[in-house]
Motif scaffolding. Structure first.
Motif, PDB file in Angstrom:
ATOM      1  N   ASN A 125      -0.363  -1.636   6.093  1.00 27.54           N
ATOM      2  CA  ASN A 125      -1.165  -0.859   7.037  1.00 27.54           C
ATOM      3  C   ASN A 125      -1.733  -1.746   8.129  1.00 27.54           C
ATOM      4  OD1 ASN A 125      -0.648   1.071   5.117  1.00 27.54           O
ATOM      5  ND2 ASN A 125      -2.777   1.585   4.716  1.00 27.54           N
ATOM      6  N   THR A 129      -0.803  -1.684  12.214  1.00 29.52           N
ATOM      7  CA  THR A 129      -1.871  -1.496  13.199  1.00 29.52           C
ATOM      8  C   THR A 129      -1.870  -2.624  14.222  1.00 29.52           C
ATOM      9  OG1 THR A 129      -3.233  -0.356  11.550  1.00 29.52           O
ATOM     10  CG2 THR A 129      -4.360  -1.206  13.499  1.00 29.52           C
ATOM     11  N   SER A 132       1.055  -2.480  16.754  1.00 32.48           N
ATOM     12  CA  SER A 132       0.828  -1.516  17.829  1.00 32.48           C
ATOM     13  C   SER A 132      -0.218  -2.021  18.815  1.00 32.48           C
ATOM     14  CB  SER A 132       0.391  -0.167  17.249  1.00 32.48           C
ATOM     15  OG  SER A 132       1.454   0.465  16.576  1.00 32.48           O
ATOM     16  N   ASN A 158      -1.154   4.759  11.304  1.00 29.97           N
ATOM     17  CA  ASN A 158      -1.672   3.460  11.727  1.00 29.97           C
ATOM     18  C   ASN A 158      -1.029   2.943  13.000  1.00 29.97           C
ATOM     19  OD1 ASN A 158      -2.181   3.686   8.713  1.00 29.97           O
ATOM     20  ND2 ASN A 158      -3.362   1.859   9.178  1.00 29.97           N
ATOM     21  N   GLY A 159       0.188   3.401  13.283  1.00 35.09           N
ATOM     22  CA  GLY A 159       0.875   2.894  14.461  1.00 35.09           C
ATOM     23  C   GLY A 159       1.016   3.888  15.598  1.00 35.09           C
ATOM     24  N   ALA A 196      -2.703   7.406  17.021  1.00 32.18           N
ATOM     25  CA  ALA A 196      -2.977   6.607  15.823  1.00 32.18           C
ATOM     26  C   ALA A 196      -4.417   6.766  15.413  1.00 32.18           C
ATOM     27  CB  ALA A 196      -2.672   5.130  16.089  1.00 32.18           C
ATOM     28  N   ALA A 199      -8.172   1.897  12.479  1.00 33.02           N
ATOM     29  CA  ALA A 199      -7.845   1.070  11.313  1.00 33.02           C
ATOM     30  C   ALA A 199      -9.062   0.887  10.435  1.00 33.02           C
ATOM     31  CB  ALA A 199      -7.333  -0.289  11.788  1.00 33.02           C
TER      32      ALA A 199
END
Length: 199
Positions: A125, A129, A132, A158-159, A196, A199
């Motif tokens: 994850n 993140t 990206s 996440n992306g 997205a 995070a």
């Protein structure tokens, strides 16, 4: 659960060939566990590609590489992994890449792996993140990818990726072997990544 202090860093592949070889060996070990060594990006050709950027998670205590992911620019000296993996199945892949290249810098996120001893602590994850988050710094306008069903939700959440339904069977291919689905995914606005989650 044991706590780990983790360092995340990004580097151009050609500047750290020894780190790249370590990355490759560890990635191959993970693929072997799942019996899918035939993945087309599972080779050492990318180490000499100036269009490759590597993101790794390393233990701050030991320096051990714990997980990794790569970004490959379409302008490098090799075709994108998604083309090598699926172009013979659906030649439209090449048209999609060419179309996005006409609007700016196209790239692919590829070769995500996580060492099994660090499974479950969120490294995949985190790397998705981060991959990206750095796209704007690399001036990338379109980011492609090919991911398995297990990672699809993570790539979306996440992306900020969406399924590229114009290729394959509504966006999926049976790859790397029959019975396993790989999804073509894309981010068309890496600077914003508005789809997205935090995070």
């Amino acid at each position: 659960m044991q706590r780990h202090r983790i360092a995340i860093r990004i580097f151009q592949a050609i500047k750290e060939p020894h780190t790249c070889l370590d990355y490759m060996q560890r990635h191959q070990q993970v693929l072997a566990v799942f019996g899918i060594q035939m993945i087309t990006s599972n080779n050492n050709k990318w180490v000499d590609n100036p269009g490759i950027y590597v993101i790794v998670a390393e233990s701050m205590e030991t320096g051990e590489m714990m997980a990794g992911i790569r970004i490959q620019l379409a302008s490098g000296n090799q075709e994108l992994p998604i083309a090598g993996a699926t172009g013979h199945i659906d030649p439209r892949v090449y048209d999609v890449i060419a179309a996005y290249e006409s609007y700016g810098v196209t790239a692919e996120v590829t070769a995500l792996w996580n060492a099994r001893q660090y499974k479950g602590i969120g490294l995949s994850n985190l790397l998705i993140t981060v991959s990206s988050a750095v796209l704007n710094q690399l001036n990338i306008t379109t980011m492609l990818g090919l991911c398995d069903t297990r990672n699809l939700d993570t790539m979306r959440n996440n992306g900020g990726y969406k399924i590229e339904t114009s290729i394959g069977e509504d966006g999926y291919f049976f790859y790397p072997k029959q019975g396993l689905k790989a999804w073509a995914i894309i981010v068309k606005d890496p600077g914003a990544v508005s789809s997205a989650s935090a995070a």
